[in-house]
Design an enzyme around this catalytic site. Structure first.
Site, PDB file in Angstrom:
ATOM      1  N   LYS A 186      -9.483  -9.612   0.983  1.00  0.00           N
ATOM      2  CA  LYS A 186     -10.572  -8.852   1.716  1.00  0.00           C
ATOM      3  C   LYS A 186     -11.859  -8.858   0.641  1.00  0.00           C
ATOM      4  O   LYS A 186     -11.536  -7.989  -0.198  1.00  0.00           O
ATOM      5  CB  LYS A 186     -10.216  -7.479   1.887  1.00  0.00           C
ATOM      6  CG  LYS A 186     -10.903  -6.594   2.527  1.00  0.00           C
ATOM      7  CD  LYS A 186     -10.971  -6.823   4.085  1.00  0.00           C
ATOM      8  CE  LYS A 186     -11.844  -5.660   4.640  1.00  0.00           C
ATOM      9  NZ  LYS A 186     -12.027  -5.951   6.007  1.00  0.00           N
ATOM     10  N   GLU A 202     -10.516 -11.948   5.029  1.00  0.00           N
ATOM     11  CA  GLU A 202     -10.833 -10.975   6.325  1.00  0.00           C
ATOM     12  C   GLU A 202     -12.083 -10.667   5.899  1.00  0.00           C
ATOM     13  O   GLU A 202     -12.542  -9.694   4.946  1.00  0.00           O
ATOM     14  CB  GLU A 202      -9.923  -9.797   6.297  1.00  0.00           C
ATOM     15  CG  GLU A 202     -10.183  -8.937   7.434  1.00  0.00           C
ATOM     16  CD  GLU A 202      -9.334  -7.738   7.840  1.00  0.00           C
ATOM     17  OE1 GLU A 202      -8.217  -7.766   7.327  1.00  0.00           O
ATOM     18  OE2 GLU A 202      -9.895  -6.789   8.447  1.00  0.00           O
TER      19      GLU A 202
HETATM   20  N1  LIG Z   1      -0.732  -5.658  17.700  1.00  0.00           N
HETATM   21  C1  LIG Z   1      -0.818  -4.456  17.394  1.00  0.00           C
HETATM   22  N2  LIG Z   1       0.073  -3.648  17.775  1.00  0.00           N
HETATM   23  C2  LIG Z   1       0.099  -2.454  17.327  1.00  0.00           C
HETATM   24  N3  LIG Z   1      -1.134  -1.749  16.577  1.00  0.00           N
HETATM   25  C3  LIG Z   1      -2.113  -2.720  16.394  1.00  0.00           C
HETATM   26  C4  LIG Z   1      -2.087  -3.960  16.656  1.00  0.00           C
HETATM   27  N4  LIG Z   1      -3.094  -4.638  16.105  1.00  0.00           N
HETATM   28  C5  LIG Z   1      -3.853  -3.584  15.688  1.00  0.00           C
HETATM   29  N5  LIG Z   1      -3.422  -2.537  15.616  1.00  0.00           N
HETATM   30  C6  LIG Z   1      -3.682  -1.211  15.145  1.00  0.00           C
HETATM   31  O1  LIG Z   1      -5.055  -0.995  15.487  1.00  0.00           O
HETATM   32  C7  LIG Z   1      -5.916  -0.436  14.588  1.00  0.00           C
HETATM   33  C8  LIG Z   1      -6.843  -1.426  14.094  1.00  0.00           C
HETATM   34  O2  LIG Z   1      -6.271  -2.668  13.628  1.00  0.00           O
HETATM   35  P1  LIG Z   1      -6.980  -3.433  12.457  1.00  0.00           P
HETATM   36  O3  LIG Z   1      -6.993  -2.513  11.181  1.00  0.00           O
HETATM   37  O4  LIG Z   1      -5.959  -4.572  12.162  1.00  0.00           O
HETATM   38  O5  LIG Z   1      -8.286  -3.719  12.862  1.00  0.00           O
HETATM   39  P2  LIG Z   1      -9.490  -4.343  12.190  1.00  0.00           P
HETATM   40  O6  LIG Z   1     -10.162  -5.198  12.950  1.00  0.00           O
HETATM   41  O7  LIG Z   1      -8.958  -5.087  10.837  1.00  0.00           O
HETATM   42  O8  LIG Z   1     -10.405  -3.476  11.652  1.00  0.00           O
HETATM   43  P3  LIG Z   1     -11.486  -3.143  10.336  1.00  0.00           P
HETATM   44  O9  LIG Z   1     -12.889  -3.539  10.961  1.00  0.00           O
HETATM   45  O10 LIG Z   1     -11.470  -1.639   9.982  1.00  0.00           O
HETATM   46  O11 LIG Z   1     -11.039  -4.001   9.225  1.00  0.00           O
HETATM   47  C9  LIG Z   1      -4.819  -0.092  13.170  1.00  0.00           C
HETATM   48  O12 LIG Z   1      -4.388   1.093  13.474  1.00  0.00           O
HETATM   49  C10 LIG Z   1      -3.566  -1.152  13.734  1.00  0.00           C
HETATM   50  O13 LIG Z   1      -2.494  -0.665  13.183  1.00  0.00           O
HETATM   51 MG   LIG Z   2      -9.226  -4.750   8.990  1.00  0.00          MG
END
Ligand SMILES: Nc1ncnc2c1ncn2[C@@H]1O[C@H](COP(=O)(O)OP(=O)(O)OP(=O)(O)O)[C@@H](O)[C@H]1O
Ligand SMILES: [Mg+2]
Length: 207
Positions: A33, A99
């Protein structure tokens, strides 16, 4: 040349980290990251350490900013400047899963957009998209921004409930592979993610 993928998304909070953890675990990859903005909650690297399983290795972030906002603004608040020259792919063995913060046109500084840095790395991008209302427009715009910079698009992966009409429209108009859809997992842990990854993601397209 480094092998691996950039994991980007149509927005913040769409499931990039969860997908990246599944991918890093599946490939036995290194996860990086480059810019983490927001340290109060569990960081993305910490989530990947928890969800990716033992085959993945988490590399240190290049920039760790405490403020949970756009990296360019978090850096300004904290008296830092994110410079492109420091955001180079880490050397080492094995594939990389990188990421990005937020979406493709998130600023890293007053002169640098996330997608412009992606373009310099030469890795294909996976776009993580929602399946809810609004996703067609946001996802197709994201694909256009990647194509405009000649970034190879490995495909789109969906997160959430199935929505065949939206998923089909995106992959047809975007002319990109549908890499599968991760359903909402309860509980979400390393075991359920690894199992969902192999049963729901077209891993044969992600070598
Ligand atoms: N397939 C899934 N099943 C259950 N919960 C999920 C799933 N995908 C994402 N989440 C939940 O949704 C939320 C956001 O997901 P994630 O952190 O992966 O998003 P992101 O796109 O990486 O966000 P950021 O822009 O902050 O990096 C988190 O709380 C994560 O645990
Ligand atoms: Mg993320």
């Amino acid at each position: 040349m480094t092998a691996g993928y950039i994991v980007t998304g149509i927005d913040t909070g769409v499931g990039k980290t969860v997908f990246a953890a599944g991918l890093a675990g599946h490939l036995g990859a290194r996860y990086w990251k480059p810019v983490q903005a927001g340290l109060a909650e569990e960081t993305d690297s910490e989530v990947v350490r928890r969800l990716a399983g033992r085959r993945a290795q988490v590399l240190p972030e290049t920039y760790r900013l405490a403020t949970p906002c756009s990296p360019h603004e978090a850096a300004r608040i904290e008296g830092e400047t994110i410079v492109a020259e420091r955001l180079v792919l880490p050397s080492g063995e094995g594939p990389l899963v990188v990421e990005g913060a937020g979406g493709v046109l998130v600023p890293l500084s007053d002169t640098l957009l996330t997608a412009d840095r992606f373009a310099s790395w030469g890795l294909p991008a996976v776009v993580v998209a929602r399946t809810t209302l609004g996703t067609i427009n946001h996802t197709l715009l994201t694909l256009e921004a990647l194509k405009a910079r000649e970034i190879t698009i490995a495909g789109v992966v969906f997160s959430g409930d199935e929505n065949i009409a939206s998923e089909t429209a995106i992959t047809r108009f975007g002319a990109v592979p549908h890499l599968g859809r991760l359903p909402h997992l309860v509980p979400l842990d390393a075991e359920t993610l690894a199992a969902a990854f192999v049963s729901h993601i077209r891993t044969e397209l992600l070598g």
